[in-house]
Design an enzyme around this catalytic site. Structure first.
Site, PDB file in Angstrom:
ATOM      1  N   ASP A 155      32.725  11.085   0.201  1.00  0.00           N
ATOM      2  CA  ASP A 155      33.505  11.727  -0.845  1.00  0.00           C
ATOM      3  C   ASP A 155      35.007  11.661  -0.622  1.00  0.00           C
ATOM      4  O   ASP A 155      35.772  12.111  -1.473  1.00  0.00           O
ATOM      5  CB  ASP A 155      33.112  13.208  -0.975  1.00  0.00           C
ATOM      6  CG  ASP A 155      31.614  13.383  -1.064  1.00  0.00           C
ATOM      7  OD1 ASP A 155      31.033  12.847  -2.022  1.00  0.00           O
ATOM      8  OD2 ASP A 155      31.041  14.024  -0.170  1.00  0.00           O
ATOM      9  N   ARG A 176      27.698 -15.120 -26.258  1.00  0.00           N
ATOM     10  CA  ARG A 176      27.479 -13.824 -25.618  1.00  0.00           C
ATOM     11  C   ARG A 176      28.593 -13.585 -24.591  1.00  0.00           C
ATOM     12  O   ARG A 176      28.694 -14.314 -23.601  1.00  0.00           O
ATOM     13  CB  ARG A 176      26.123 -13.793 -24.905  1.00  0.00           C
ATOM     14  CG  ARG A 176      24.942 -14.178 -25.763  1.00  0.00           C
ATOM     15  CD  ARG A 176      23.644 -14.039 -24.976  1.00  0.00           C
ATOM     16  NE  ARG A 176      23.639 -14.822 -23.756  1.00  0.00           N
ATOM     17  CZ  ARG A 176      23.231 -16.097 -23.657  1.00  0.00           C
ATOM     18  NH1 ARG A 176      22.805 -16.741 -24.753  1.00  0.00           N
ATOM     19  NH2 ARG A 176      23.249 -16.728 -22.508  1.00  0.00           N
ATOM     20  N   HIS A 233      20.445 -19.517 -20.682  1.00  0.00           N
ATOM     21  CA  HIS A 233      21.599 -19.065 -19.904  1.00  0.00           C
ATOM     22  C   HIS A 233      21.996 -20.153 -18.917  1.00  0.00           C
ATOM     23  O   HIS A 233      21.145 -20.747 -18.255  1.00  0.00           O
ATOM     24  CB  HIS A 233      21.268 -17.775 -19.156  1.00  0.00           C
ATOM     25  CG  HIS A 233      22.475 -17.084 -18.586  1.00  0.00           C
ATOM     26  ND1 HIS A 233      23.510 -16.629 -19.375  1.00  0.00           N
ATOM     27  CD2 HIS A 233      22.810 -16.777 -17.311  1.00  0.00           C
ATOM     28  CE1 HIS A 233      24.430 -16.073 -18.612  1.00  0.00           C
ATOM     29  NE2 HIS A 233      24.035 -16.153 -17.344  1.00  0.00           N
ATOM     30  N   LYS A 276      25.371  -4.397 -21.188  1.00  0.00           N
ATOM     31  CA  LYS A 276      24.355  -3.988 -20.223  1.00  0.00           C
ATOM     32  C   LYS A 276      25.016  -3.315 -19.026  1.00  0.00           C
ATOM     33  O   LYS A 276      26.217  -3.445 -18.805  1.00  0.00           O
ATOM     34  CB  LYS A 276      23.536  -5.196 -19.773  1.00  0.00           C
ATOM     35  CG  LYS A 276      24.346  -6.259 -19.053  1.00  0.00           C
ATOM     36  CD  LYS A 276      23.488  -7.445 -18.676  1.00  0.00           C
ATOM     37  CE  LYS A 276      24.321  -8.509 -17.942  1.00  0.00           C
ATOM     38  NZ  LYS A 276      23.498  -9.657 -17.509  1.00  0.00           N
ATOM     39  N   CYS A 306      34.605   7.699   3.717  1.00  0.00           N
ATOM     40  CA  CYS A 306      33.519   8.676   3.761  1.00  0.00           C
ATOM     41  C   CYS A 306      32.797   8.703   2.412  1.00  0.00           C
ATOM     42  O   CYS A 306      33.204   8.043   1.467  1.00  0.00           O
ATOM     43  CB  CYS A 306      34.063  10.061   4.097  1.00  0.00           C
ATOM     44  SG  CYS A 306      35.160  10.114   5.528  1.00  0.00           S
ATOM     45  N   TYR A 341      35.287   9.128  10.709  1.00  0.00           N
ATOM     46  CA  TYR A 341      34.057   9.042  11.506  1.00  0.00           C
ATOM     47  C   TYR A 341      34.133   7.941  12.568  1.00  0.00           C
ATOM     48  O   TYR A 341      34.821   6.929  12.390  1.00  0.00           O
ATOM     49  CB  TYR A 341      32.866   8.712  10.598  1.00  0.00           C
ATOM     50  CG  TYR A 341      32.366   9.862   9.756  1.00  0.00           C
ATOM     51  CD1 TYR A 341      31.847  11.007  10.324  1.00  0.00           C
ATOM     52  CD2 TYR A 341      32.397   9.771   8.362  1.00  0.00           C
ATOM     53  CE1 TYR A 341      31.366  12.047   9.541  1.00  0.00           C
ATOM     54  CE2 TYR A 341      31.925  10.793   7.571  1.00  0.00           C
ATOM     55  CZ  TYR A 341      31.405  11.940   8.161  1.00  0.00           C
ATOM     56  OH  TYR A 341      30.931  12.958   7.392  1.00  0.00           O
ATOM     57  N   ARG A 381      14.813 -18.241 -13.936  1.00  0.00           N
ATOM     58  CA  ARG A 381      14.775 -16.783 -13.992  1.00  0.00           C
ATOM     59  C   ARG A 381      13.757 -16.434 -15.071  1.00  0.00           C
ATOM     60  O   ARG A 381      12.586 -16.784 -14.921  1.00  0.00           O
ATOM     61  CB  ARG A 381      16.186 -16.241 -14.296  1.00  0.00           C
ATOM     62  CG  ARG A 381      16.401 -14.809 -13.856  1.00  0.00           C
ATOM     63  CD  ARG A 381      17.871 -14.414 -13.844  1.00  0.00           C
ATOM     64  NE  ARG A 381      18.524 -14.545 -15.147  1.00  0.00           N
ATOM     65  CZ  ARG A 381      19.765 -14.179 -15.400  1.00  0.00           C
ATOM     66  NH1 ARG A 381      20.503 -13.677 -14.424  1.00  0.00           N
ATOM     67  NH2 ARG A 381      20.297 -14.319 -16.594  1.00  0.00           N
TER      68      ARG A 381
END
Length: 840
Positions: A774, A685, A631, A506, A772, A725, A604
């Site tokens: 990027d 699992r 679970h 997942k 930042c 920044y 859940r």
């Protein structure tokens, strides 16, 4: 340090300086006047070489001059003044300063072959074999040494290869590849060939050119009017347009070409892989050559070599015998006898559609049983290959095809370790194994493991083993080591001792790439896969992954029909979803499958344990309730899990009272299965554990993910200079700053806490200023050798240092699962087979 440790000295300083006209060459420091070769990789430099400090798109060789001198370089070729280089008082070396190292190498190579008779070998396939054949035949026919360059065929590789010749050669056969206009210009300036030979245009579009015509056009741009052109008969477009040069065509027997070569019809003389007789004919003369080369390689190469000899004005008769001395080359249909009596067919130099088909047909001629282990092929999906009678095809998972085309049956997917085990069994039984893959798939490493000691294997010399296959799409990428993943899965399967393994993929396999992780896990022994949504499962099915798949999350009733059509098992916890599945099955004629989710204490998703019996009775006739699971909220703690396991037993009893027994019961995940055997039932699992992430109970298998970038810029800022920044960082003194092309837009977290530091050249360097979107800045003052293009490790190993996912997650104050899952999709995931982290 000078002298090369007994190696023959190939490059004279005087010759070098004479060749550097127009490069503003200055002898900046006197020392040794002879060098064993020219090299540009400080990590692989041998004593006595001249180190060329190249500036490239990915780095600056000047940052590695000190390392090169320390390793024994007898000289350096640099652009920067020697006084600016950090050499720590080193002595005993020569320094030549030029305006451009790249231009200097080109000028020197042009000078070195200026008086030589040169034959250029171009084309898509068969260049290296043709080069080897012509060098042998020309040397025998003309009584002298013929220089070559093997496969170092670009504008940088050519000068480096020519530096290994003992002085300026009088004859040279040089293989060339130009993958763009700039390369064409550089190679054309270096070489003025007497003969241009094009071996083939087959598969050109799968290599460096858009079409076969583009390949030919590039050759013609480099040398518009050579004296002689040698080309296969299958190049009518180019042949018809030639007017000035003499044209000599070659082809198979009976083709009508001026020179032909191949097995003569109706004649004996042995068969491949043993020695066989190849008939070579030119005009009214013919010769027989005993060879061990594969016929598909020998025929064209022999014919091209003889045609080139004719183009050079030589009688081929005296050179023909030398062709028999050319044996199979590493990685090119090379049959290797193994200790068990089997034959290993090494074809790992590259993989194109035509070469894959040829390799499989070659395997058909070898003793059974036959196994073909394939990696990816350029420009094709090897899953679309037609079945080969008597050959089992296995694709190493993750580096192979993404899917089988419609109507085609996909080959079996296997992990690397399983491929090795099966190959050993076949070889020990006297059978034959083909290993084929292109650069980057790492399958030559499998050949090295299977072949007898001392066997030459492509890309296994020290320099090429240090190559990092960076992403072609971005200078920031994630490496996924599928060999480590496969080994982890195989270990777990062995430890489970018959309990089925469900690989949880997942959230794009926690950021690792769901398709490649699922494919590798299934190939290594996982029986099930699991996703969170139907959409995630649909991606796996579209990629040809047909293993049973459980959707762990909530599936809206509206998606029930798609789930049935895809053959998915759906998590159910109330009657609404079950009814929707039943309706979808009746509409599509498919089979509705569900696993009941029981809430045993996590609050859940799930049905209450006592209500399971009633839900089972209501589902009768609607769906196949094959499984039931829950679970554990704290799986690493047996005491905390005991109450949940008792509740799960209550649910099973409730179902039993309703007359239903589930075929599959599963409770344990990565944190619980190891320490609590009673939680395993029929299946476990596992997600993060398979990926090498540390489990909640403290275990960690081989790490699978590496997160890397490169240095984009290096600058020195003065005291008081702000970085980034918000004026949050201000240099207290002169500081060297490296800018990295990675930021929070990639999942490299900004706050509330940051990554803290990264690895460059095997050392840890702190982040400065805010991350930042990027870009990120790093203080590299501790290492003056850091340069643009250096690899930066955000997660993974570099040298003897490692920054683990868990260390980074702890600094950020988050879970390791959370960290890797948040590396964003714009960061390319590059599959690899085994670690390729080189020393800094």
């Amino acid at each position: 340090m000078a002298g090369g440790g007994g190696r023959q000295l190939m490059v004279e300083l005087g010759e070098l300086l004479e060749g550097l006209t127009g490069c503003a060459a200055t002898l900046a420091r006197s020392g040794p006047r002879r060098f064993s070769a020219i090299g540009h990789d400080s990590r692989n430099l041998r004593g006595g070489e001249l180190f060329a400090a190249l500036r490239t798109a990915t780095g600056d060789g000047h940052a590695h001059v000190a390392e090169a001198v320390a390793r024994g370089a007898a000289g350096i070729l640099v652009e920067r003044p020697v006084s600016e280089l950090e050499l720590d008082g080193a002595e005993g070396f020569t320094a030549v300063q030029v305006s451009s190292v790249r231009d200097a190498l080109e000028a020197w190579a042009r000078r070195r072959v200026s008086r030589a008779r040169v034959v250029v070998i171009a084309g898509s396939l068969g260049k290296s074999t043709a080069q080897a054949c012509l060098r042998a035949a020309w040397g025998r026919a003309d009584g002298g040494r013929v220089a070559g360059n093997d496969d170092r065929n670009d504008s940088l590789g050519l000068p480096l290869a020519l530096s290994e010749a003992p002085g300026p050669p009088s004859r040279a056969v040089l293989e060339v590849v130009a993958d763009g206009a700039l390369e064409e210009e550089r190679i054309a300036r270096m070489l003025r060939p007497e003969v241009v030979c094009v071996t083939s245009t087959e598969d050109a579009s799968s290599l460096y050119w858009s079409t076969p015509a583009a390949l030919v056009a590039g050759v013609r741009r480099m040398w518009p009017s050579p004296g002689v052109v040698v080309a296969p008969l299958s190049l009518p477009g180019w042949v018809s347009s030639l007017s000035g040069p003499r044209l000599i065509r070659f082809g198979p027997p009976g083709s009508g070409a001026e020179v032909t070569a191949g097995a003569a019809e109706g004649e004996g003389g042995g068969s491949w892989p043993g020695p066989w007789r190849c008939r070579v004919a030119a005009g009214d003369r013919a010769w027989e050559v005993l060879t061990r080369l594969h016929p598909a390689l020998a025929g064209p190469a022999f014919a091209a070599a003889v045609a080139c000899l004719l183009g050079l004005g030589l009688d081929p008769r005296s050179g023909i015998e030398a062709l028999s001395e050319v044996g199979p080359m590493p990685g090119r249909l090379n049959p290797v006898r193994t200790a068990g009596g089997g034959i290993l067919l090494d074809d790992t130099f590259d993989a194109t559609p035509a070469s894959v088909s040829l390799a499989l047909s070659a395997l058909e001629r070898l003793p059974a049983p036959r196994l073909a282990v394939l990696g990816p092929a350029r420009g094709t999906d090897v899953a679309g290959l037609q079945p080969v009678p008597g050959v089992r095809v296995a694709v190493v998972s993750g580096v192979g095809p993404s899917a089988a085309p419609a109507g085609a049956r996909a080959p079996e997917q296997v992990g690397l370790s399983r491929a090795q085990t099966e190959a050993v069994e076949v070889l020990q039984g006297g059978g034959s194994v083909l290993v084929k893959g292109r650069a980057g798939s790492g399958l030559e490493e499998l050949v090295a493991r299977l072949a007898p000691a001392g066997t030459r294997v492509v890309r296994q010399d020290p320099g090429r083993r240090l190559v990092t296959f960076r992403s072609p799409r971005r200078p920031t990428w994630v490496e996924i080591d599928l060999a480590a993943l496969g080994a982890n899965v195989e270990e777990v399967v062995g430890e489970l001792r018959g309990v089925a393994l469900m690989a949880v993929v997942k959230a794009d396999a926690y950021g690792h790439g769901a398709v490649q992780v699922a494919r590798t896990a299934v190939a290594a022994g996982a029986e099930w896969v699991a996703t969170a949504t139907v959409a995630e499962a649909a991606e796996l099915r579209a990629a040809g992954i047909e293993a049973p798949c459980l959707v762990l999350g909530y599936t809206p009733p509206a998606q029930a029909e798609e789930a049935v059509r895809l053959g998915l098992a759906i998590t159910a916890f109330d009657r609404e979803v079950l009814e929707a599945l039943g309706v979808a099955a009746s509409r599509t004629g498919g089979r509705a499958v569900a696993h009941l989710k029981v809430d045993t204490g996590m609050s859940r998703l799930g049905v209450e344990p006592a209500a399971v019996g009633e839900l089972v009775r209501s589902a009768r006739g609607l769906v196949d309730l094959e499984g039931i699971y829950t679970h554990l909220r704290k799986g690493e703690d047996p005491n905390a899990s005991a109450a949940q396991l008792r509740a799960f037993q209550e649910a099973l009893q409730s179902a039993s009272s309703a007359g239903h027994h589930f075929r599959l019961r599963h409770v344990a995940s990565s944190s619980a299965w190891w320490g609590q055997p009673g939680a395993r039932f029929e299946m476990v699992r596992l997600g993060g554990e398979l990926l090498g992430l540390q489990t909640a109970d403290g275990r960690r298998r081989r790490p699978v993910l590496g997160f890397k970038t490169t240095v984009a810029q290096v600058r020195t800022v003065g005291a008081g200079t702000y970085v980034g920044y918000g004026d949050r960082y201000r240099a207290t003194g002169p500081t060297r700053i490296a800018t990295l092309p990675v930021g929070y837009g990639d999942g490299f977290r900004r706050g509330p806490r940051s990554w803290g530091s990264v690895l460059i050249r095997g050392r840890e360097h702190p982040l400065v200023g805010d991350v930042c979107m990027d870009m990120t800045m790093v203080d590299i003052s501790a290492d003056p050798q850091v340069a643009r293009g250096d690899e930066v490790v955000l997660i993974g190993r570099q040298g003897d240092r490692e920054l683990t996912t868990e260390q980074a997650a702890e600094r950020l104050g988050i879970l390791n699962y959370e960290l890797v899952s948040q590396i964003l999709p714009r960061v390319p995931r590059e599959a690899m087979m085994g670690s390729r982290t080189g020393s800094p």
